[in-house]
Design a protein around this motif. Sequence first.
Motif, short mmCIF file in Angstrom:
data_model
loop_
_atom_site.label_atom_id
_atom_site.label_comp_id
_atom_site.label_asym_id
_atom_site.label_seq_id
_atom_site.Cartn_x
_atom_site.Cartn_y
_atom_site.Cartn_z
N LEU A 155 0.83 -1.21 0.00
CA LEU A 155 0.00 0.00 0.00
C LEU A 155 0.86 1.26 0.00
N ASN A 156 0.46 2.24 -0.81
CA ASN A 156 1.13 3.54 -0.88
C ASN A 156 2.63 3.43 -1.15
N PHE A 157 2.98 2.46 -1.99
CA PHE A 157 4.40 2.19 -2.25
C PHE A 157 5.09 3.43 -2.81
N HIS A 158 4.50 4.05 -3.82
CA HIS A 158 5.03 5.30 -4.36
C HIS A 158 3.98 6.40 -4.19
N ASN A 159 3.76 6.76 -2.95
CA ASN A 159 2.86 7.85 -2.62
C ASN A 159 3.67 8.83 -1.77
N ASN A 202 7.03 -0.54 -11.09
CA ASN A 202 7.36 -0.03 -9.75
C ASN A 202 8.69 -0.49 -9.19
N ASP A 203 9.51 -1.14 -10.00
CA ASP A 203 10.88 -1.48 -9.56
C ASP A 203 11.75 -1.57 -10.82
N THR A 204 11.93 -0.42 -11.48
CA THR A 204 12.48 -0.39 -12.83
C THR A 204 14.01 -0.31 -12.86
N LYS A 205 14.65 -1.14 -12.07
CA LYS A 205 16.10 -1.22 -12.11
C LYS A 205 16.55 -2.00 -13.34
N ASP A 250 12.29 6.20 -11.27
CA ASP A 250 13.05 5.26 -10.45
C ASP A 250 14.22 4.67 -11.25
N ALA A 251 14.02 4.47 -12.54
CA ALA A 251 15.11 3.98 -13.39
C ALA A 251 16.23 5.02 -13.48
N ILE A 252 15.88 6.28 -13.60
CA ILE A 252 16.87 7.35 -13.66
C ILE A 252 17.61 7.45 -12.32
N PRO A 285 10.80 14.69 -15.94
CA PRO A 285 11.86 15.15 -15.03
C PRO A 285 11.41 15.19 -13.57
N MET A 286 10.16 15.63 -13.35
CA MET A 286 9.65 15.66 -11.97
C MET A 286 9.53 14.25 -11.42
N GLY A 287 9.18 13.29 -12.27
CA GLY A 287 9.15 11.90 -11.81
C GLY A 287 10.51 11.45 -11.30
N ALA A 288 11.58 11.83 -12.02
CA ALA A 288 12.93 11.47 -11.60
C ALA A 288 13.28 12.14 -10.26
N LYS A 289 12.93 13.40 -10.13
CA LYS A 289 13.24 14.11 -8.89
C LYS A 289 12.45 13.56 -7.72
#
Length: 369
Positions: free
Chosen positions: A161-165, A221-224, A257-259, A307-311
């Motif tokens: 729950l709320n992993f990327h919140n 959600n885990d883009t390594k 997350d990848a960046i 870009p905001m996603g990366a930040k």
Amino acid sequence: MGDAQCKKIGEAIGLLAFEGEMISCERYGSGHINDTFRLVCKDRGVIKPYIIQRINHEVFKDPVTLMKNISGVTSFLRETIIAQAGDPDRETLNIVKARDEKDYCQDSEGNYWRGYLFIEGATTYDKVRNPEDFYQSGRAFGHFLRRLGEYPAKELTETILNFHNTPVRLKAFQEAVKADVCNRAHLVRKEINFVLNRENEADTAMKLLREGRLPLRVTHNDTKLNNIMIDDKTGEGLCAIDLDTIMPGLSIFDFGDAIRFGANTAEEDDPDSSRASLSLELFEIYTKGYLEGCKEVLTAEERTMLPMGAKLMTYECGMRFLTDYLQGDTYFHTSRNNHNLDRARTQFALVADMEKKWVEMVEIINKFQ
């Protein structure tokens, strides 16, 4: 096997519908959450390799629902790949069902196990060996998002729950600072202020989601890098693996997350945070691959917000590391003193460098519009 929780692996192998007799079973990969093994069987003279995993039900509290997510998505992907004349045995994970037709089995001690067909002729890499690998991972994750563009995201259950919140993560951080259960807050006042000075940005993405300006999508959600299999012959990104965190989410977070992980000039836990910075070369290479993979699927707002996603992903991850440090290092595995603090400082140094290079990041995104 070493791990007491894996002593029932022989029982699990019998419960899953692997074909043939077992020849070998050895630990496989570099994952830290589930226990993964490469199983080799022989069926009427034919060698058949598989993956068998024990699902960590301490991290993933509802393995049954988790497997329902994975089954639905991989079945959809398989049909899509066939329709596109691809190779469904290599371009997506394929579940080996249990003998009772479930997508998992449970041993006599209550551990949950699953099986997959082993994808031969492809390799995962923990580090970027060269820019081409990073480009291929971006293209593969973009392609993954595009292929699942018609999958109803709301049918998926949040496995964490709320992993990327980010606002929820910020609230947990603020509570950890206030409680200060280990009396560590006075040691990291600079880092605490770094987080608080940017709290007005924490809700940026979630606000756009609430307003309908960013669409809810099926996200990994885990883009390594090491969650993409690279074809040994062609060097192309082949298949996204480790689907435990596949959930409804935002494309900009998968990109970000990848960046955060792959375009940082320092290791995630580098004790010298001055080595951390954003490689604009790698940022551009990944962006090119990701947008080529997505093609027309992303909206104009999603592209603008990359870009905001990366930040935000870097900020959020640093915040989580600092929260764990303040709470006594109870969540993330640590192997030295101040390990989580080193991780947090490296993430914050990367955030600060992104802020310095913001104009360049935006220009790169616009280049591929």
